[in-house]
Motif scaffolding. Sequence first.
Motif, short mmCIF file in Angstrom:
data_model
loop_
_atom_site.label_atom_id
_atom_site.label_comp_id
_atom_site.label_asym_id
_atom_site.label_seq_id
_atom_site.Cartn_x
_atom_site.Cartn_y
_atom_site.Cartn_z
N SER A 93 0.99 -1.20 -0.02
CA SER A 93 -0.18 -0.18 -0.16
C SER A 93 0.81 1.16 0.04
O SER A 93 1.88 1.22 0.74
CB SER A 93 -0.88 0.09 1.20
OG SER A 93 -1.77 -1.06 1.23
N GLU A 94 0.33 2.29 -0.57
CA GLU A 94 1.07 3.61 -0.57
C GLU A 94 -0.06 4.72 -0.71
O GLU A 94 -0.90 4.57 -1.19
CB GLU A 94 2.33 3.56 -1.44
CG GLU A 94 1.89 3.56 -3.06
CD GLU A 94 3.40 4.01 -3.78
OE1 GLU A 94 4.46 3.51 -3.24
OE2 GLU A 94 3.10 4.71 -4.72
N ILE A 95 0.43 5.89 -0.26
CA ILE A 95 -0.27 7.13 -0.29
C ILE A 95 -0.43 7.63 -1.26
O ILE A 95 0.50 7.77 -2.38
CB ILE A 95 0.42 8.32 0.70
CG1 ILE A 95 0.40 7.59 2.13
CG2 ILE A 95 -0.34 9.52 0.59
CD1 ILE A 95 1.40 8.73 2.87
N ASP A 96 -1.64 8.11 -2.01
CA ASP A 96 -1.91 9.10 -2.97
C ASP A 96 -2.79 9.65 -2.70
O ASP A 96 -4.04 9.68 -2.44
CB ASP A 96 -2.23 8.30 -4.25
CG ASP A 96 -2.57 8.90 -5.48
OD1 ASP A 96 -2.52 10.29 -5.18
OD2 ASP A 96 -3.27 8.36 -6.69
N TYR A 97 -2.57 11.22 -2.52
CA TYR A 97 -3.23 12.23 -1.71
C TYR A 97 -4.20 12.97 -2.72
O TYR A 97 -5.03 13.54 -2.20
CB TYR A 97 -2.32 13.45 -1.21
CG TYR A 97 -1.64 13.22 0.33
CD1 TYR A 97 -2.25 12.34 1.09
CD2 TYR A 97 -0.37 13.15 0.13
CE1 TYR A 97 -1.74 11.94 2.31
CE2 TYR A 97 0.25 12.83 1.63
CZ TYR A 97 -0.41 12.23 2.59
OH TYR A 97 0.39 11.87 3.75
N LEU A 98 -4.16 12.65 -4.08
CA LEU A 98 -4.86 13.47 -4.97
C LEU A 98 -6.38 13.33 -4.75
O LEU A 98 -7.25 14.18 -4.86
CB LEU A 98 -4.88 13.11 -6.53
CG LEU A 98 -5.14 13.69 -7.44
CD1 LEU A 98 -4.62 15.36 -7.48
CD2 LEU A 98 -5.24 13.30 -8.89
N GLY A 99 -6.90 12.06 -4.21
CA GLY A 99 -8.33 11.91 -4.03
C GLY A 99 -8.80 12.38 -2.84
O GLY A 99 -9.98 12.11 -2.24
N ILE A 100 -7.97 13.09 -2.18
CA ILE A 100 -8.42 13.37 -0.47
C ILE A 100 -9.38 14.59 -0.79
O ILE A 100 -8.70 15.61 -1.07
CB ILE A 100 -7.29 13.67 0.22
CG1 ILE A 100 -6.65 12.10 0.64
CG2 ILE A 100 -7.65 14.23 1.71
CD1 ILE A 100 -5.48 11.99 1.74
N PRO A 101 -10.57 14.59 -0.41
CA PRO A 101 -11.42 15.98 -0.47
C PRO A 101 -11.15 16.68 0.80
O PRO A 101 -10.68 16.24 2.04
CB PRO A 101 -12.60 15.21 -0.21
CG PRO A 101 -12.67 14.05 0.33
CD PRO A 101 -11.19 13.48 -0.14
#
Length: 468
Positions: free
Chosen positions: A341-349
């Motif tokens: 798993s790893e972070i992808d912040y683009l979809g954080i509202p």
Amino acid sequence: MVVGDFPIELDTLVVGAGPGGYVAAIRAAQTGQKVTIADKGALGGVCLNVGCVPSKALIQAGHRYEHAKGAEDMGIASENTSVDFSKVQEWKGKVVDKLTGGVEGLLKGNKVDIVKGEVYFVDKNTVRIMDDKNSQTYTFKNCIIATGSRPIELPNFKYSDRVLDSTGALGLKEIPKKMVVIGGGYIGTELGTAYANFDTEVTILEGTKDILGGFEKQMTQLVKKRLKKKGVEVITNAMAQGVEETEDGVKVKYEVKGEEKTIEADYLLVTVGRRPNTDELGLEQVGVEMTDKGIIKIDKQCRTSVDNIFAIGDIVDGPPLAHKASYEGKIAAEVIAGEKSEIDYLGIPAVVFSDPELASVGYTEAEAKDAGYEVNASKFPFAANGRALSLNETDGFVKLVTRKDDGLVIGAQIAGANASDMIAELGLAIEAGMTAEDLALTIHAHPTLGEISMEAAEVALGTPIHIK
Ligand SMILES: Cc1cc2nc3c(=O)[nH]c(=O)nc-3n(C[C@H](O)[C@H](O)[C@H](O)COP(=O)(O)OP(=O)(O)OC[C@H]3O[C@@H](n4cnc5c(N)ncnc54)[C@H](O)[C@@H]3O)c2cc1C
């Protein structure tokens, strides 16, 4: 008294039971880890006890009161509408208790051991956990730190019964007649709006040129218009300088355009940001790297500079939001379990529960251009939507940011009623790699606010039905 002469051995230790920590603990347990969670305060952390949940309850109660007073344009009038604020607080408390009780049940249901006490790191595999009386040493294989943040206290604004932080403002026993708010960020704006809905005369002093920095001007303008309607005065470029407490209130000094001014109120609420709870953990003894502001540095898997220690939530970089903390918590737990798993912040509202609500996910138009994308920004107004008209909520718009060459949705902003719920669909579009065409082809029930997003996608394609 030290009773723990013999260390207790743990597998995975989670420090802090806010939305980062408790979610991490549950996900870790789901992956088969033996998990212990420690918290010095109440389960649920800031979010459930003194943050997201009680603030939204107060905002909702304020809206109910505001609506109950009538709607002239709909022909609804009402007399003698009243508020029993002690009952509002009692109800808010019940909402909090229900949720925090639920967290305890979920942790126990997932066989997570709960330890009450303050955690202090001794070395990279050892902590001491202290409660009022005892101190016990624990060793652990892996640890997820999720100790959250606390309000910044300015030297000239020491917190008291009259000078409040967000927790103090949420716990007031009376509706203030007058309240000054220093800081027009999302917490100050939300709480200021909540009390304005209860007829408090609110003044917001914001040091920069606009409230709700980070949101587009067209969005914040809508909020300011509503605030004005509620009688809230927003003073921008105002530098708060000091406060004097009087017998029954406060006198707040501030400077605007080189002029010194004083404003009196029953209470002053100071919301000028939060600082990470990393200064009293003993992390310096462990070698966990931090910025000079106390933010713990992590990689894309939430791992700190010490390989068996992970950090999530308000103590790491990024927007201090509950759902970001939970998202990171799941990632840290999965990484410990050996998952990729790893972070992808683009979809954080990001959402502000202002009036009207604001929400944003992915890139704004300006951010997308800065990042080198050629984009289309397509907008559809609430005023052209049947459901918005029938709700009498016509202020606002949905704006979609799509890539020019292939229509890929890379960002969205919503200002308007229910923006907080509507943004999820556009977050999904980003997460699933959808295009404007996918959104336009998705049949939305009529009449719903969701149709506004569909029509914003049609605007991107040049085929909107309900605007010319
Ligand atoms: C008024 C207000 C409204 C908000 N509204 C929203 C909202 O609408 N939406 C949103 O997404 N976010 C909102 N937030 C932000 C949200 O509350 C935080 O982003 C979120 O709580 C962060 O979660 P966390 O798990 O990182 O930490 P926290 O929730 O802060 O939890 C940290 C926990 O760690 C414990 N702890 C700290 N130090 C130690 C120690 N040494 N030993 C043991 N335990 C320790 C604390 O007791 C606490 O329980 C709001 C915040 C405030 C103040």
